[in-house]
Design an enzyme around this catalytic site. Structure first.
Site, PDB file in Angstrom:
ATOM      1  N   GLU A   1       3.554  22.114   5.783  1.00  0.00           N
ATOM      2  CA  GLU A   1       2.439  21.696   5.392  1.00  0.00           C
ATOM      3  C   GLU A   1       1.937  20.415   5.862  1.00  0.00           C
ATOM      4  O   GLU A   1       0.667  20.030   5.536  1.00  0.00           O
ATOM      5  CB  GLU A   1       2.464  21.785   3.966  1.00  0.00           C
TER       6      GLU A   1
ATOM      7  N   GLY B   1      -1.395  30.437  -0.674  1.00  0.00           N
ATOM      8  CA  GLY B   1      -2.021  30.979   0.841  1.00  0.00           C
ATOM      9  C   GLY B   1      -1.084  31.808   1.871  1.00  0.00           C
ATOM     10  O   GLY B   1      -0.466  32.661   1.372  1.00  0.00           O
TER      11      GLY B   1
END
Length: 182
Positions: A92, A16
């Site tokens: 993350e 991503g």
């Protein structure tokens, strides 16, 4: 040339915003500059996984292998040091329940009889993965490209009074927007 000797090496799959040309790739550039990461190449998942977008067009790989509507997901592999993994875990939100770093099997983008390699990837946290899949109509993408990223909102431009999990909860509670064909 790889990560310097004396540092543990891991293979991380990015699918991503950490990929080249996307919003968070700056982290990978910093890690490469510091010698904590090396770009290995383009890879795809050996198994089919759902890749979906959540709030603000943030991509999520769901640890729901083999679901109908999922794909072999394309991305990039990096050899990284433990220090790099710590920085990636922070981005993350591993300790905050945003994503989980889990094993994944990859094949090189060359196709054919490419060897399968073991790596790790950041999957949507299991606490909301199934719901995220349903919210996306049980359809995923094979790649997070500029088309899927259209409308992505950088972290600094999102509402600051809400946590990311709050933003996910709001996204999951809203009805899906109808797809407009242009």
């Amino acid at each position: 040339m790889g990560v310097p000797e004396g540092r543990r090496r891991r293979l991380i799959f990015t699918y991503g915003t950490l990929k080249k040309g996307f919003a968070n790739h700056r982290l990978m550039e910093d890690l490469i500059t510091s010698g904590d990461a090396v770009f290995i190449g383009s890879y795809r998942t050996a198994d089919k996984y759902p890749l979906v977008c959540g709030p603000y067009r943030v991509p999520f790989l769901l640890n729901l292998p083999g679901r109908a509507g999922s794909h072999h997901v394309w991305g990039e592999a990096y050899e990284v040091s433990d220090s790099a993994v710590s920085r990636m875990d922070e981005l993350e939100g591993i300790t905050r329940g945003h994503y989980e770093r889990l094993p994944i099997r990859l094949c090189s983008a060359g196709g054919g009889d490419a060897a399968v390699v073991e790596a790790e990837a950041y999957f949507a946290h299991r606490s909301y993965a199934e719901e995220m899949w349903r919210r996306n109509g049980e359809r995923g993408y094979a790649v997070y490209s500029e088309k899927e990223a259209k409308g992505y909102v950088k972290r600094k431009d999102r509402p600051q009074h809400l946590t990311f999990l709050d933003q996910i909860d709001l996204f999951l509670s809203e009805p899906p927007q109808p797809v407009r064909l242009v």
